[in-house]
Design a protein around this motif. Structure first.
Motif, mmCIF file in Angstrom:
data_model
loop_
_atom_site.group_PDB
_atom_site.id
_atom_site.type_symbol
_atom_site.label_atom_id
_atom_site.label_comp_id
_atom_site.label_asym_id
_atom_site.label_seq_id
_atom_site.Cartn_x
_atom_site.Cartn_y
_atom_site.Cartn_z
ATOM 1 N N LEU A 1 0.773 -1.126 -0.142
ATOM 2 C CA LEU A 1 0.068 -0.044 0.059
ATOM 3 C C LEU A 1 0.764 1.311 0.255
ATOM 4 N N GLY A 2 1.932 1.090 0.525
ATOM 5 C CA GLY A 2 3.023 2.591 0.436
ATOM 6 C C GLY A 2 3.438 2.752 -0.734
ATOM 7 N N VAL A 3 3.826 1.481 -1.382
ATOM 8 C CA VAL A 3 4.419 1.674 -2.776
ATOM 9 C C VAL A 3 3.359 2.362 -3.800
ATOM 10 N N ASN B 1 -4.189 5.685 -7.764
ATOM 11 C CA ASN B 1 -5.677 5.628 -6.843
ATOM 12 C C ASN B 1 -6.070 3.939 -6.823
ATOM 13 N N LEU B 2 -6.011 3.720 -5.632
ATOM 14 C CA LEU B 2 -6.438 2.402 -5.091
ATOM 15 C C LEU B 2 -8.059 2.502 -4.937
ATOM 16 N N CYS B 3 -8.752 1.811 -5.758
ATOM 17 C CA CYS B 3 -10.439 1.990 -5.803
ATOM 18 C C CYS B 3 -10.760 0.785 -5.194
ATOM 19 N N ARG B 4 -10.257 -0.379 -4.968
ATOM 20 C CA ARG B 4 -10.899 -1.417 -4.243
ATOM 21 C C ARG B 4 -9.782 -2.575 -3.806
ATOM 22 N N LEU B 5 -10.010 -3.134 -2.361
ATOM 23 C CA LEU B 5 -8.941 -3.798 -1.955
ATOM 24 C C LEU B 5 -9.743 -4.934 -1.345
ATOM 25 N N HIS B 6 -9.722 -6.143 -1.830
ATOM 26 C CA HIS B 6 -10.349 -7.169 -1.310
ATOM 27 C C HIS B 6 -9.619 -8.344 -0.911
ATOM 28 N N SER B 7 -9.688 -8.916 0.361
ATOM 29 C CA SER B 7 -8.774 -10.047 0.968
ATOM 30 C C SER B 7 -9.725 -11.179 0.880
ATOM 31 N N HIS B 8 -9.048 -12.388 0.755
ATOM 32 C CA HIS B 8 -9.461 -13.873 0.835
ATOM 33 C C HIS B 8 -8.806 -14.634 1.491
ATOM 34 N N ALA B 9 -9.000 -15.502 2.393
ATOM 35 C CA ALA B 9 -8.173 -16.403 3.269
ATOM 36 C C ALA B 9 -8.039 -17.653 2.102
ATOM 37 N N VAL B 10 -6.723 -18.105 2.101
ATOM 38 C CA VAL B 10 -6.322 -19.101 1.368
ATOM 39 C C VAL B 10 -6.609 -20.590 1.848
ATOM 40 N N ASP B 11 -7.474 -21.204 1.163
ATOM 41 C CA ASP B 11 -7.893 -22.489 1.661
ATOM 42 C C ASP B 11 -8.501 -22.363 3.186
ATOM 43 N N HIS B 12 -9.349 -21.375 3.322
ATOM 44 C CA HIS B 12 -10.046 -21.143 4.593
ATOM 45 C C HIS B 12 -8.879 -21.029 5.908
ATOM 46 N N HIS C 1 -4.978 -14.067 0.139
ATOM 47 C CA HIS C 1 -4.683 -13.444 -1.190
ATOM 48 C C HIS C 1 -5.457 -12.170 -1.070
ATOM 49 N N PHE C 2 -4.742 -11.109 -1.711
ATOM 50 C CA PHE C 2 -5.162 -9.721 -1.957
ATOM 51 C C PHE C 2 -5.648 -9.464 -3.217
ATOM 52 N N PHE C 3 -6.848 -8.735 -3.547
ATOM 53 C CA PHE C 3 -7.233 -8.312 -4.900
ATOM 54 C C PHE C 3 -7.007 -7.031 -4.858
ATOM 55 N N ALA C 4 -6.339 -6.251 -5.630
ATOM 56 C CA ALA C 4 -6.229 -4.791 -5.652
ATOM 57 C C ALA C 4 -6.893 -4.236 -6.951
ATOM 58 N N GLU C 5 -7.661 -3.056 -6.997
ATOM 59 C CA GLU C 5 -7.952 -2.415 -8.212
ATOM 60 C C GLU C 5 -7.420 -0.928 -8.323
ATOM 61 N N VAL C 6 -6.676 -0.945 -9.106
ATOM 62 C CA VAL C 6 -5.995 0.438 -9.109
ATOM 63 C C VAL C 6 -6.491 1.351 -10.559
ATOM 64 N N GLU C 7 -6.751 2.432 -10.342
ATOM 65 C CA GLU C 7 -7.015 3.355 -11.559
ATOM 66 C C GLU C 7 -5.913 3.779 -12.042
ATOM 67 N N ALA C 8 -5.266 3.328 -12.988
ATOM 68 C CA ALA C 8 -3.989 3.844 -13.439
ATOM 69 C C ALA C 8 -4.117 3.031 -14.969
ATOM 70 N N ASP C 9 -2.970 3.866 -15.771
ATOM 71 C CA ASP C 9 -2.787 3.273 -17.324
ATOM 72 C C ASP C 9 -1.896 2.317 -16.981
ATOM 73 N N ALA C 10 -2.247 1.125 -17.433
ATOM 74 C CA ALA C 10 -1.254 -0.125 -17.027
ATOM 75 C C ALA C 10 -0.011 0.112 -17.728
ATOM 76 N N GLU C 11 0.153 0.723 -18.985
ATOM 77 C CA GLU C 11 1.483 1.037 -19.631
ATOM 78 C C GLU C 11 2.173 2.208 -19.018
ATOM 79 N N SER C 12 1.707 2.908 -18.205
ATOM 80 C CA SER C 12 2.332 4.096 -17.810
ATOM 81 C C SER C 12 3.599 3.586 -17.094
ATOM 82 N N LEU C 13 4.537 4.475 -17.079
ATOM 83 C CA LEU C 13 5.837 4.506 -16.251
ATOM 84 C C LEU C 13 5.655 4.380 -14.831
#
Length: 70
Positions: free
Chosen positions: A5-7, A14-25, A31-43
């Protein structure tokens, strides 16, 4: 998670969404799933991913979507 998150913040992405899911309960591993609003090809995004990669055991890009201004 804190380091990743610091990076994202340092690169001013812009971090739009963060979702966590326990691995095999198991509550010790997640596992963390992050949705970031940014151009994937940007520097900034490429640099952020390069910094995040060593902080995690697995990093996958699940997709990239265009933003259409209406």
């Amino acid at each position: 998670l804190y380091g990743i998150l610091g990076v994202i913040a340092q690169h001013r992405l812009n971090l739009c969404r963060l979702h966590s899911h326990a691995v095999d309960h198991h509550l010790e591993s997640y596992h963390f799933f992050a949705e970031v609003e940014a151009d994937a090809e940007s520097l900034e995004m490429k640099n952020a991913l390069a910094e995040i990669r060593p902080l995690t055991s697995r990093l996958e890009i699940l997709g990239a979507f265009r933003v259409i201004e209406i």
